[in-house]
Design a protein around this motif. Sequence first.
Motif, PDB file in Angstrom:
ATOM      1  N   PRO A 505       0.820  -1.223   0.000  1.00  0.00           N
ATOM      2  CA  PRO A 505       0.000   0.000   0.000  1.00  0.00           C
ATOM      3  C   PRO A 505       0.851   1.268   0.000  1.00  0.00           C
ATOM      4  O   PRO A 505       0.500   2.253  -0.663  1.00  0.00           O
ATOM      5  CB  PRO A 505      -0.823  -0.132   1.288  1.00  0.00           C
ATOM      6  CG  PRO A 505      -0.917  -1.601   1.517  1.00  0.00           C
ATOM      7  CD  PRO A 505       0.408  -2.144   1.069  1.00  0.00           C
ATOM      8  N   ARG A 506       1.944   1.246   0.744  1.00  0.00           N
ATOM      9  CA  ARG A 506       2.792   2.442   0.754  1.00  0.00           C
ATOM     10  C   ARG A 506       3.379   2.706  -0.639  1.00  0.00           C
ATOM     11  O   ARG A 506       3.487   3.861  -1.072  1.00  0.00           O
ATOM     12  CB  ARG A 506       3.902   2.291   1.802  1.00  0.00           C
ATOM     13  CG  ARG A 506       3.451   2.619   3.217  1.00  0.00           C
ATOM     14  CD  ARG A 506       4.627   2.813   4.135  1.00  0.00           C
ATOM     15  NE  ARG A 506       5.292   1.553   4.429  1.00  0.00           N
ATOM     16  CZ  ARG A 506       5.001   0.772   5.483  1.00  0.00           C
ATOM     17  NH1 ARG A 506       4.060   1.145   6.336  1.00  0.00           N
ATOM     18  NH2 ARG A 506       5.649  -0.349   5.687  1.00  0.00           N
ATOM     19  N   PHE A 507       3.810   1.649  -1.336  1.00  0.00           N
ATOM     20  CA  PHE A 507       4.333   1.819  -2.697  1.00  0.00           C
ATOM     21  C   PHE A 507       3.262   2.384  -3.626  1.00  0.00           C
ATOM     22  O   PHE A 507       3.529   3.290  -4.430  1.00  0.00           O
ATOM     23  CB  PHE A 507       4.847   0.475  -3.226  1.00  0.00           C
ATOM     24  CG  PHE A 507       4.956   0.433  -4.720  1.00  0.00           C
ATOM     25  CD1 PHE A 507       5.926   1.180  -5.397  1.00  0.00           C
ATOM     26  CD2 PHE A 507       4.069  -0.330  -5.471  1.00  0.00           C
ATOM     27  CE1 PHE A 507       6.015   1.154  -6.781  1.00  0.00           C
ATOM     28  CE2 PHE A 507       4.151  -0.375  -6.852  1.00  0.00           C
ATOM     29  CZ  PHE A 507       5.129   0.378  -7.517  1.00  0.00           C
ATOM     30  N   LEU A 508       2.022   1.876  -3.510  1.00  0.00           N
ATOM     31  CA  LEU A 508       0.946   2.357  -4.379  1.00  0.00           C
ATOM     32  C   LEU A 508       0.657   3.830  -4.135  1.00  0.00           C
ATOM     33  O   LEU A 508       0.472   4.607  -5.080  1.00  0.00           O
ATOM     34  CB  LEU A 508      -0.313   1.511  -4.153  1.00  0.00           C
ATOM     35  CG  LEU A 508      -0.215   0.031  -4.560  1.00  0.00           C
ATOM     36  CD1 LEU A 508      -1.492  -0.710  -4.173  1.00  0.00           C
ATOM     37  CD2 LEU A 508       0.043  -0.098  -6.051  1.00  0.00           C
ATOM     38  N   ARG A 509       0.634   4.223  -2.842  1.00  0.00           N
ATOM     39  CA  ARG A 509       0.375   5.635  -2.556  1.00  0.00           C
ATOM     40  C   ARG A 509       1.534   6.517  -3.028  1.00  0.00           C
ATOM     41  O   ARG A 509       1.337   7.638  -3.502  1.00  0.00           O
ATOM     42  CB  ARG A 509       0.126   5.815  -1.056  1.00  0.00           C
ATOM     43  CG  ARG A 509      -1.217   5.254  -0.593  1.00  0.00           C
ATOM     44  CD  ARG A 509      -1.536   5.641   0.840  1.00  0.00           C
ATOM     45  NE  ARG A 509      -0.682   4.940   1.797  1.00  0.00           N
ATOM     46  CZ  ARG A 509      -0.993   3.768   2.358  1.00  0.00           C
ATOM     47  NH1 ARG A 509      -2.135   3.154   2.043  1.00  0.00           N
ATOM     48  NH2 ARG A 509      -0.182   3.210   3.236  1.00  0.00           N
ATOM     49  N   ALA A 510       2.774   6.018  -2.899  1.00  0.00           N
ATOM     50  CA  ALA A 510       3.918   6.787  -3.403  1.00  0.00           C
ATOM     51  C   ALA A 510       3.837   6.956  -4.911  1.00  0.00           C
ATOM     52  O   ALA A 510       4.200   8.004  -5.459  1.00  0.00           O
ATOM     53  CB  ALA A 510       5.218   6.086  -3.016  1.00  0.00           C
ATOM     54  N   THR A 511       3.343   5.925  -5.606  1.00  0.00           N
ATOM     55  CA  THR A 511       3.173   6.019  -7.064  1.00  0.00           C
ATOM     56  C   THR A 511       2.200   7.124  -7.424  1.00  0.00           C
ATOM     57  O   THR A 511       2.426   7.896  -8.370  1.00  0.00           O
ATOM     58  CB  THR A 511       2.680   4.669  -7.624  1.00  0.00           C
ATOM     59  OG1 THR A 511       3.600   3.638  -7.253  1.00  0.00           O
ATOM     60  CG2 THR A 511       2.571   4.722  -9.140  1.00  0.00           C
ATOM     61  N   ILE A 512       1.122   7.226  -6.672  1.00  0.00           N
ATOM     62  CA  ILE A 512       0.160   8.311  -6.900  1.00  0.00           C
ATOM     63  C   ILE A 512       0.834   9.657  -6.677  1.00  0.00           C
ATOM     64  O   ILE A 512       0.646  10.620  -7.439  1.00  0.00           O
ATOM     65  CB  ILE A 512      -1.056   8.150  -5.963  1.00  0.00           C
ATOM     66  CG1 ILE A 512      -1.838   6.890  -6.317  1.00  0.00           C
ATOM     67  CG2 ILE A 512      -1.958   9.376  -6.054  1.00  0.00           C
ATOM     68  CD1 ILE A 512      -2.433   6.903  -7.711  1.00  0.00           C
ATOM     69  N   GLY A 513       1.646   9.759  -5.623  1.00  0.00           N
ATOM     70  CA  GLY A 513       2.346  11.020  -5.350  1.00  0.00           C
ATOM     71  C   GLY A 513       3.281  11.412  -6.485  1.00  0.00           C
ATOM     72  O   GLY A 513       3.343  12.586  -6.880  1.00  0.00           O
ATOM     73  N   VAL A 514       4.019  10.438  -7.020  1.00  0.00           N
ATOM     74  CA  VAL A 514       4.910  10.714  -8.151  1.00  0.00           C
ATOM     75  C   VAL A 514       4.099  11.209  -9.346  1.00  0.00           C
ATOM     76  O   VAL A 514       4.468  12.177 -10.018  1.00  0.00           O
ATOM     77  CB  VAL A 514       5.723   9.456  -8.513  1.00  0.00           C
ATOM     78  CG1 VAL A 514       6.480   9.660  -9.826  1.00  0.00           C
ATOM     79  CG2 VAL A 514       6.694   9.105  -7.396  1.00  0.00           C
ATOM     80  N   GLY A 515       2.996  10.541  -9.605  1.00  0.00           N
ATOM     81  CA  GLY A 515       2.156  10.966 -10.720  1.00  0.00           C
ATOM     82  C   GLY A 515       1.613  12.367 -10.532  1.00  0.00           C
ATOM     83  O   GLY A 515       1.567  13.154 -11.492  1.00  0.00           O
ATOM     84  N   LEU A 516       1.218  12.706  -9.290  1.00  0.00           N
ATOM     85  CA  LEU A 516       0.698  14.052  -9.024  1.00  0.00           C
ATOM     86  C   LEU A 516       1.749  15.126  -9.284  1.00  0.00           C
ATOM     87  O   LEU A 516       1.433  16.219  -9.778  1.00  0.00           O
ATOM     88  CB  LEU A 516       0.201  14.137  -7.581  1.00  0.00           C
ATOM     89  CG  LEU A 516      -1.118  13.412  -7.283  1.00  0.00           C
ATOM     90  CD1 LEU A 516      -1.427  13.468  -5.780  1.00  0.00           C
ATOM     91  CD2 LEU A 516      -2.271  14.032  -8.081  1.00  0.00           C
ATOM     92  N   VAL A 517       3.016  14.828  -8.953  1.00  0.00           N
ATOM     93  CA  VAL A 517       4.078  15.800  -9.206  1.00  0.00           C
ATOM     94  C   VAL A 517       4.164  16.119 -10.692  1.00  0.00           C
ATOM     95  O   VAL A 517       4.193  17.293 -11.094  1.00  0.00           O
ATOM     96  CB  VAL A 517       5.435  15.276  -8.676  1.00  0.00           C
ATOM     97  CG1 VAL A 517       6.577  16.174  -9.162  1.00  0.00           C
ATOM     98  CG2 VAL A 517       5.426  15.208  -7.159  1.00  0.00           C
ATOM     99  N   PHE A 518       4.196  15.090 -11.506  1.00  0.00           N
ATOM    100  CA  PHE A 518       4.360  15.324 -12.944  1.00  0.00           C
ATOM    101  C   PHE A 518       3.112  15.924 -13.573  1.00  0.00           C
ATOM    102  O   PHE A 518       3.203  16.725 -14.497  1.00  0.00           O
ATOM    103  CB  PHE A 518       4.773  14.029 -13.642  1.00  0.00           C
ATOM    104  CG  PHE A 518       6.209  13.680 -13.422  1.00  0.00           C
ATOM    105  CD1 PHE A 518       7.212  14.291 -14.167  1.00  0.00           C
ATOM    106  CD2 PHE A 518       6.581  12.763 -12.453  1.00  0.00           C
ATOM    107  CE1 PHE A 518       8.544  13.994 -13.961  1.00  0.00           C
ATOM    108  CE2 PHE A 518       7.908  12.457 -12.237  1.00  0.00           C
ATOM    109  CZ  PHE A 518       8.903  13.073 -12.994  1.00  0.00           C
ATOM    110  N   VAL A 519       1.931  15.556 -13.071  1.00  0.00           N
ATOM    111  CA  VAL A 519       0.695  16.176 -13.580  1.00  0.00           C
ATOM    112  C   VAL A 519       0.683  17.661 -13.234  1.00  0.00           C
ATOM    113  O   VAL A 519       0.320  18.514 -14.057  1.00  0.00           O
ATOM    114  CB  VAL A 519      -0.543  15.460 -13.013  1.00  0.00           C
ATOM    115  CG1 VAL A 519      -1.797  16.272 -13.296  1.00  0.00           C
ATOM    116  CG2 VAL A 519      -0.671  14.066 -13.601  1.00  0.00           C
ATOM    117  N   THR A 520       1.101  18.004 -12.006  1.00  0.00           N
ATOM    118  CA  THR A 520       1.140  19.406 -11.580  1.00  0.00           C
ATOM    119  C   THR A 520       2.094  20.209 -12.450  1.00  0.00           C
ATOM    120  O   THR A 520       1.778  21.324 -12.889  1.00  0.00           O
ATOM    121  CB  THR A 520       1.569  19.503 -10.111  1.00  0.00           C
ATOM    122  OG1 THR A 520       0.649  18.760  -9.302  1.00  0.00           O
ATOM    123  CG2 THR A 520       1.605  20.951  -9.652  1.00  0.00           C
TER     124      THR A 520
END
Length: 866
Positions: A505-520
């Motif tokens: 779960p921590r890896f999955l949430r970190a993946t979302i965070g990485v994606g949010l950085v690049f989307v931003t």
Amino acid sequence: MSLEPVSPPPAPAAASWIVAAGRYWHRLAPLVGLALFGAAVVVLARELRTMPPRELAATMRQVPAGALAMAGLCTFLNYLILTGYDQLAFRYIRVPIGRARIALASFVGYAIANNVGFALLSGTSARYRFYSRWGLSGEDISRVVLFYSGTFWLGLIVVGGWALAGGELQALASVMPARLAQATGWLMLGMAFAYPVFAVVRRRPVSVAGIEFRIPSIGLVTAQFVLSILDWALAAGVLYALLPEPRPDFLFFVGAFLAAQLVALVSHVPGGLGVFESLMILMLQMPATAVLPGLALFRVIYYLIPLAIALVVLIADELSQRRQQVLRWSSAFGSLGSEVTPKLLAVFTMLAAALLLTSAALPIEPSRIELVGAHVPLPVIEAAHFLTGVLGAVLLVITWGLWRRLAAAADWGLAALGAGAAAALVKGFDYEAAAVLAALIGALALSRSEFDRRTPLLDVPFSPGWLVTSLAVVSGFVGLGLFVFRNVAITPELWSEFGLRSDLPRFLRATIGVGLVFVTVAVRHALRPARPAVTLPDAQELDRAAAVIATSPALPAPLALLGDKALIWNDTRDAFLMYAVQDSTWVALGDPVGAGGAAGSLVPAFLARCDEYDGLPVVCGASGRWLPAYAEHGLTSIRLGDEARVYLPHFSVEASGNRVLRTTLARLTRAGASLRVIPPEETAARLDTLREISDAWLAERRIAERSFAVSWFNPDYVRRFPAVLLENGGRVEAFALLWPDPARSIVTIDLLRHRTTAPRGFLDGLLTWVLVWARQQGYRWCSLGLVPVDEASDAETAPFWMRLGPYPFTQGGPYHFRLLRKHARKFDPVWEPRYLAYPGGSSLLTVLADVAALIARPPAGPGASR
């Protein structure tokens, strides 16, 4: 200067084709790299199924100490051999530089080039900037670059040809047929050994791009062969020593090694990461479990350890500079630090980003998570893990700003690295990652002054190369996490699961965070307000420019007054730099104009403006005096041509060698022609007559005005200058503008045009008369204008590829530049070299095409429409 025109020579078809092909390759290269990297990821992912990361790390630790020692020794000897390339080059040009200085600079350059991109193909700007600090001329630096580049390719051709022709072709069986590979090997060997034959047979120098190259002695040629063969053999030996028994035959192995290195080189992926490894796995025909540990150790020993040593060298030098500020600009390695430190730190920051993302993808050691869990609340651990992934992505963005020397990137980088180190400790006591990040913080803090560009971080468009590399790192992060947790089903409930052992779960949430950085970041770029890249100056700005030019009227400064180029001003608005844009190429015309100290800030200002639009920075017509300033900011150069200057105190029409010129003047006088200089007020009053002559001149040749680097008939421009008139029977038959220096240092002849009825020999007569007049007025120099490199003198010996320098001036223009040089030679001028400064590598072809398009572009700005 415009001399008597003839029909323009047709552009060589090969030149146009090569430049066009290079231009498209420059744009397609990132896509090729992405495709090769994607294929490499597929191969590595397939092979890693048989060896999970923990098993790979355990196997790496089991490699015998003797093998590691042998690999380390081969690496040391290989880098020592590489520094010998530069030592030989300096022997070739016969410039006495201390061997230790050459060796250390060369080592740092190769350590960076191997990890960032191979310097011999991607550009020579680091060496160019470094050697220019030692007082080498542009021609000598070109000789050094060509010499060590040739040494590099010699070894590749010999060792590769030997491997292909030797019959051990299984390594390439999946790539090319055996007979074709063997024939290619013999061809490569023949090409290599034609070089010493050429060195023995031909003793006359070879002219390349207007620069004369001596043929090296047979002793130097032999040393080139020995060093280059040893270089490639030792590089292959590093990996060979790390492979387990039974190893393949060395000849077979070298063939695979060279093929993988070449493809990695073409991929444009930094250091060939992944591409080299996947090809070696495919071609060695060994189990992946046997090859992967050696490949991983090879990457560490041959690439990363030398890069870390190079960083230590530069940090030590930075500390030395802080203690001895008065010696900052006289220290050779001080200049090296300022030149390569930003790029080196960008590479290490990219590695730090990959380290944080890897940490966010892998499960935490049970003993460490229990230790942290006993002292840190679970929400803090979860937040720290999420931040580890987010900060890894943020550092990827910051990396591009560091590469561009942005001050904001350095500040944000320090903050992100500090936060990343803290998050690594809190999330799972990852002290190894925290120590690496802390060391990088120290290096970045010490080098903070090298990041001097003030462009906002998110205002800089990202290059295709950066996008490919970042995509590679993020893809590796996601792929690694999915591979590690491949035996665990991903369900919706996992996203909201929290616990000390909830690694997935921590890896999955970190993946979302990485994606949010690049989307931003993507949204921020998409919403940036559009700003014009070029704003042409108005009349008030041109008047201010005219006042600055009056104090520095050297070629090509007055061309700013045509109004067809944008101007960048310094803070005090007493110096400027002019430029125009063609596609993504930003071309500054000439050096900054103004007093030396006032103009110094304009080079970084221009480069910062290019950064804002992801432009390719170019300086067309740079003088040798400014080359170190361009080199300091990453630009290399080729010779574009020469400015023909006549030293007037030594010129006399009565000299014995000027009998033909005296005869021409006498003939014009007998024909009733007269010459006189009129002030700007009278030039303005005669605009209609001068325009009539100019229009007739253009119509008779069925040509159109060009712009940018050549003058055109712009009334607002013409009326600013005095003119020399050739009159016959009260009728103006020819005219030329004069750029005078109020200090009477130099006067330049410009925009020479005439009627078809002008008397025979008027051109030589007009030029001779101007030289006599300028000497009488007390001028020291008279400039006849810029003359491209003499292609005629190079035609016999120079490779066509190296004669592209004058290409922009020979495309679609009304002048035959060989005729221009022929006329200029009659006055025994001093030839002052002019250069084209550009980022290096394959971008040269794009640059040449875009500069040619700028020159051929119809005039714009005030006075362009009629």
